[in-house]
Design a protein around this motif. Structure first.
Motif, PDB file in Angstrom:
ATOM      1  N   PRO A 183      10.047 -12.326 -66.093  1.00  0.00           N
ATOM      2  CA  PRO A 183      10.845 -13.277 -65.307  1.00  0.00           C
ATOM      3  C   PRO A 183      12.265 -12.770 -65.064  1.00  0.00           C
ATOM      4  CG  PRO A 183      10.663 -14.020 -67.582  1.00  0.00           C
ATOM      5  CD  PRO A 183       9.782 -12.816 -67.460  1.00  0.00           C
ATOM      6  N   ASN A 184      12.825 -13.181 -63.939  1.00  0.00           N
ATOM      7  CA  ASN A 184      14.258 -12.990 -63.687  1.00  0.00           C
ATOM      8  C   ASN A 184      14.985 -14.203 -64.252  1.00  0.00           C
ATOM      9  OD1 ASN A 184      13.972 -10.533 -62.188  1.00  0.00           O
ATOM     10  ND2 ASN A 184      13.236 -11.757 -60.458  1.00  0.00           N
ATOM     11  N   HIS A 185      16.322 -14.136 -64.242  1.00  0.00           N
ATOM     12  CA  HIS A 185      17.090 -15.222 -64.868  1.00  0.00           C
ATOM     13  C   HIS A 185      16.841 -16.551 -64.163  1.00  0.00           C
ATOM     14  CE1 HIS A 185      20.085 -15.570 -61.648  1.00  0.00           C
ATOM     15  NE2 HIS A 185      20.120 -14.254 -61.615  1.00  0.00           N
ATOM     16  N   PRO A 186      16.866 -17.636 -64.923  1.00  0.00           N
ATOM     17  CA  PRO A 186      16.640 -18.961 -64.332  1.00  0.00           C
ATOM     18  C   PRO A 186      17.878 -19.442 -63.585  1.00  0.00           C
ATOM     19  CG  PRO A 186      17.164 -19.179 -66.647  1.00  0.00           C
ATOM     20  CD  PRO A 186      17.087 -17.694 -66.364  1.00  0.00           C
ATOM     21  N   LEU A 238       8.997 -17.993 -65.557  1.00  0.00           N
ATOM     22  CA  LEU A 238       8.658 -17.532 -64.208  1.00  0.00           C
ATOM     23  C   LEU A 238       8.796 -18.676 -63.199  1.00  0.00           C
ATOM     24  CD1 LEU A 238       5.519 -15.329 -64.999  1.00  0.00           C
ATOM     25  CD2 LEU A 238       7.680 -14.497 -64.035  1.00  0.00           C
ATOM     26  N   CYS A 239       8.489 -19.886 -63.632  1.00  0.00           N
ATOM     27  CA  CYS A 239       8.542 -21.048 -62.739  1.00  0.00           C
ATOM     28  C   CYS A 239       9.964 -21.520 -62.442  1.00  0.00           C
ATOM     29  CB  CYS A 239       7.745 -22.213 -63.328  1.00  0.00           C
ATOM     30  SG  CYS A 239       5.955 -21.951 -63.338  1.00  0.00           S
ATOM     31  N   VAL A 240      10.910 -21.232 -63.342  1.00  0.00           N
ATOM     32  CA  VAL A 240      12.274 -21.735 -63.150  1.00  0.00           C
ATOM     33  C   VAL A 240      13.236 -20.640 -62.689  1.00  0.00           C
ATOM     34  CG1 VAL A 240      11.985 -23.614 -64.801  1.00  0.00           C
ATOM     35  CG2 VAL A 240      12.912 -21.427 -65.598  1.00  0.00           C
ATOM     36  N   GLN A 241      12.703 -19.536 -62.180  1.00  0.00           N
ATOM     37  CA  GLN A 241      13.575 -18.482 -61.671  1.00  0.00           C
ATOM     38  C   GLN A 241      14.461 -19.033 -60.548  1.00  0.00           C
ATOM     39  OE1 GLN A 241      11.460 -14.283 -61.900  1.00  0.00           O
ATOM     40  NE2 GLN A 241       9.984 -15.850 -61.250  1.00  0.00           N
ATOM     41  N   GLU A 242      15.659 -18.512 -60.460  1.00  0.00           N
ATOM     42  CA  GLU A 242      16.636 -19.055 -59.515  1.00  0.00           C
ATOM     43  C   GLU A 242      16.157 -18.935 -58.074  1.00  0.00           C
ATOM     44  OE1 GLU A 242      21.397 -19.126 -59.239  1.00  0.00           O
ATOM     45  OE2 GLU A 242      20.536 -17.122 -59.438  1.00  0.00           O
ATOM     46  N   ASP A 243      15.606 -17.796 -57.714  1.00  0.00           N
ATOM     47  CA  ASP A 243      15.138 -17.577 -56.352  1.00  0.00           C
ATOM     48  C   ASP A 243      13.722 -18.133 -56.202  1.00  0.00           C
ATOM     49  OD1 ASP A 243      14.373 -16.646 -53.841  1.00  0.00           O
ATOM     50  OD2 ASP A 243      15.457 -14.759 -54.072  1.00  0.00           O
ATOM     51  N   ALA A 264      15.126 -28.223 -58.451  1.00  0.00           N
ATOM     52  CA  ALA A 264      15.346 -26.808 -58.159  1.00  0.00           C
ATOM     53  C   ALA A 264      16.717 -26.649 -57.502  1.00  0.00           C
ATOM     54  CB  ALA A 264      14.253 -26.290 -57.232  1.00  0.00           C
ATOM     55  N   PRO A 265      17.392 -25.528 -57.731  1.00  0.00           N
ATOM     56  CA  PRO A 265      18.755 -25.363 -57.210  1.00  0.00           C
ATOM     57  C   PRO A 265      18.839 -25.426 -55.687  1.00  0.00           C
ATOM     58  CG  PRO A 265      17.907 -23.289 -58.085  1.00  0.00           C
ATOM     59  CD  PRO A 265      16.968 -24.363 -58.531  1.00  0.00           C
ATOM     60  N   GLU A 266      17.834 -24.884 -54.996  1.00  0.00           N
ATOM     61  CA  GLU A 266      17.896 -24.890 -53.520  1.00  0.00           C
ATOM     62  C   GLU A 266      17.754 -26.309 -52.974  1.00  0.00           C
ATOM     63  OE1 GLU A 266      13.538 -24.305 -54.578  1.00  0.00           O
ATOM     64  OE2 GLU A 266      15.452 -23.499 -55.293  1.00  0.00           O
ATOM     65  N   TYR A 267      17.068 -27.170 -53.740  1.00  0.00           N
ATOM     66  CA  TYR A 267      16.934 -28.566 -53.327  1.00  0.00           C
ATOM     67  C   TYR A 267      18.201 -29.342 -53.657  1.00  0.00           C
ATOM     68  CZ  TYR A 267      15.115 -33.346 -53.072  1.00  0.00           C
ATOM     69  OH  TYR A 267      14.935 -34.670 -52.762  1.00  0.00           O
ATOM     70  N   ALA A 268      18.718 -29.143 -54.864  1.00  0.00           N
ATOM     71  CA  ALA A 268      19.926 -29.857 -55.285  1.00  0.00           C
ATOM     72  C   ALA A 268      21.127 -29.494 -54.421  1.00  0.00           C
ATOM     73  CB  ALA A 268      20.221 -29.546 -56.756  1.00  0.00           C
ATOM     74  N   MET A 269      21.247 -28.220 -54.042  1.00  0.00           N
ATOM     75  CA  MET A 269      22.443 -27.762 -53.333  1.00  0.00           C
ATOM     76  C   MET A 269      22.299 -27.792 -51.818  1.00  0.00           C
ATOM     77  SD  MET A 269      23.839 -24.653 -55.730  1.00  0.00           S
ATOM     78  CE  MET A 269      22.304 -23.744 -55.817  1.00  0.00           C
ATOM     79  N   GLU A 270      21.081 -27.556 -51.321  1.00  0.00           N
ATOM     80  CA  GLU A 270      20.905 -27.434 -49.868  1.00  0.00           C
ATOM     81  C   GLU A 270      19.930 -28.445 -49.294  1.00  0.00           C
ATOM     82  OE1 GLU A 270      20.123 -23.290 -48.746  1.00  0.00           O
ATOM     83  OE2 GLU A 270      20.749 -22.728 -50.767  1.00  0.00           O
ATOM     84  N   GLY A 271      19.295 -29.239 -50.151  1.00  0.00           N
ATOM     85  CA  GLY A 271      18.308 -30.200 -49.665  1.00  0.00           C
ATOM     86  C   GLY A 271      17.023 -29.552 -49.202  1.00  0.00           C
ATOM     87  N   LEU A 272      16.795 -28.311 -49.617  1.00  0.00           N
ATOM     88  CA  LEU A 272      15.623 -27.554 -49.190  1.00  0.00           C
ATOM     89  C   LEU A 272      14.504 -27.732 -50.218  1.00  0.00           C
ATOM     90  CD1 LEU A 272      14.919 -25.559 -46.849  1.00  0.00           C
ATOM     91  CD2 LEU A 272      15.457 -23.711 -48.453  1.00  0.00           C
ATOM     92  N   TYR A 273      13.366 -28.257 -49.781  1.00  0.00           N
ATOM     93  CA  TYR A 273      12.257 -28.441 -50.721  1.00  0.00           C
ATOM     94  C   TYR A 273      10.964 -27.827 -50.181  1.00  0.00           C
ATOM     95  CZ  TYR A 273      11.023 -32.530 -47.824  1.00  0.00           C
ATOM     96  OH  TYR A 273      10.692 -33.358 -46.789  1.00  0.00           O
ATOM     97  N   SER A 274      10.118 -27.435 -51.117  1.00  0.00           N
ATOM     98  CA  SER A 274       8.849 -26.785 -50.790  1.00  0.00           C
ATOM     99  C   SER A 274       7.948 -26.913 -52.020  1.00  0.00           C
ATOM    100  CB  SER A 274       9.075 -25.299 -50.476  1.00  0.00           C
ATOM    101  OG  SER A 274       9.490 -24.606 -51.647  1.00  0.00           O
ATOM    102  N   VAL A 275       6.770 -26.293 -51.976  1.00  0.00           N
ATOM    103  CA  VAL A 275       5.929 -26.297 -53.167  1.00  0.00           C
ATOM    104  C   VAL A 275       6.657 -25.633 -54.331  1.00  0.00           C
ATOM    105  CG1 VAL A 275       3.715 -26.382 -51.954  1.00  0.00           C
ATOM    106  CG2 VAL A 275       4.762 -24.163 -52.431  1.00  0.00           C
ATOM    107  N   LYS A 276       7.558 -24.708 -54.028  1.00  0.00           N
ATOM    108  CA  LYS A 276       8.266 -23.981 -55.081  1.00  0.00           C
ATOM    109  C   LYS A 276       9.287 -24.865 -55.805  1.00  0.00           C
ATOM    110  CE  LYS A 276       6.221 -19.975 -54.561  1.00  0.00           C
ATOM    111  NZ  LYS A 276       6.941 -18.730 -54.346  1.00  0.00           N
TER     112      LYS A 276
END
Length: 353
Positions: A315-318, A286-291, A204-216
């Protein structure tokens, strides 16, 4: 199946009191002293061998390599987590061995190898009809839901990908490789790490860029995998066959043009139900939405997959960001080395054409 053995040379009693320990001598005999003829494959964890229990039950034995890109922390992680997890869509850990200089994990043997082994091979993929692919999608969703909400621990897998999905005799999917998994406390929703580990194309982008991980972040990986299962194409290889695009961007563009069925693997031809496939594509997007906030939880995904009347949101854009510049390219701990796992990545923004 339980193993009634106790190692006399157990070096670390803190791993898991509930997990049987297996004598090294038995493993050496079972694998013909780690013979190449018994070797199933090799990953970042080390080589994987085929063996058998005294009653003839076949097992897979993962041997931690001295030169492994992973180490004792990941080994302990896998033992502690997976020994506490019991679900039909998770691979079963039967025992472990920490003796002398060896660190080994004994798993149930999956006769049909990994999903990647079948999905990304032109000939083998023909065996994966739509009914079977849908069964795999549903099984993965239920396995992830168990990890996130129904297990004794709240587990974030962090490395869900096609090569970490194993298939049993009946081609039922089982999530494997918990070396990078993390447990959350009650009430904890996300965590940050400075050590980003995962696989290009699934992070996920938030994990790759910020190291932030969650169930999402797991939900994102599931969405990528769902789109791969439908299309028969690798997300992390799609950019090279279609410059300027990823599988996510391509899927999004087709969705916006009302042509989403063009995404479907041509091998499936007209054997699928159009509305069923469209619904799965929509769930994948829906699962790969950016936010991350916009992505559904796995409990919602399971409900959406089970219902053909539930109205799904648009869905919003991935995420268009992909990690491409890899300094260290190493496979993760599985028998297949099809997908590299990476520690250091550079993010470049890829815009849809």
């Amino acid at each position: 199946m339980s193993i009634n053995y106790t190692s006399q040379h157990q070096e670390d009693d803190s791993l898991n009191a509930d997990l049987p320990t297996v004598p090294l001598i038995w493993i050496q005999q079972s694998t013909n002293n780690f013979s190449d003829s018994c070797k199933l494959g090799e990953g970042g964890f080390g080589p994987v061998y085929k063996g058998s229990l005294p009653d003839g039950t076949e097992v897979a034995i993962k041997r931690l390599s001295q030169a492994s890109s992973q180490g004792i922390d990941e080994f302990k992680n896998e033992v502690i987590f997976i020994a506490k997890l019991q679900h039909r869509n998770l691979v079963r850990l039967l025992g472990c061995c920490v003796e002398k200089n060896e660190k080994l994990l004994v798993y149930e043997y999956m006769s049909n190898s990994s999903l990647a082994f079948h999905l990304f091979d032109e000939e083998k993929r023909k065996q994966l009809d739509w009914k079977l692919r849908l069964n795999i999608i549903n099984g993965l969703a239920k396995g992830l839901l168990y990890l996130h909400e129904d297990s004794r621990l709240r587990i974030i897998h962090r490395d869900l990908k096609a090569s970490n999905v194993l298939l049993d005799n009946d081609m039922n999917p089982k999530i494997s490789d918990f070396g990078m998994a993390r447990a959350f406390e009650n009430g904890q929703n996300q965590e940050n790490t400075t050590r980003v580990m995962g696989t290009y194309g699934y992070m996920a982008p938030e994990y790759a860029m910020e190291g932030l991980y969650s169930v999402k972040s797991d939900v994102f990986s599931f969405g990528v995998l769902l789109l791969e299962i439908i299309s028969g194409k690798k997300n992390n290889g799609f950019y090279f066959s279609e410059p300027g695009q990823s599988l996510l961007v391509y899927s999004w563009r087709l969705w916006c043009e009302g042509e989403c069925l063009k995404l479907v693997d041509p091998i499936l031809e007209n054997t699928y139900t159009r509305n069923e496939v469209k619904r799965c594509i929509q769930i994948g997007l829906l699962c790969v939405q950016e936010d991350a906030v916009d992505r559904p939880t796995m409990s919602t995904v399971v409900v959406m997959l089970a219902s053909d009347t539930m109205t799904l949101p648009n869905p919003n854009h991935p995420a268009f960001c992909v990690g491409r510049k890899i300094r260290e390219q190493e496979p993760t701990s599985n028998a297949s080395n099809e997908d590299p796992s990476i520690n250091n990545i550079t993010i470049s923004s890829i815009l849809p054409r």
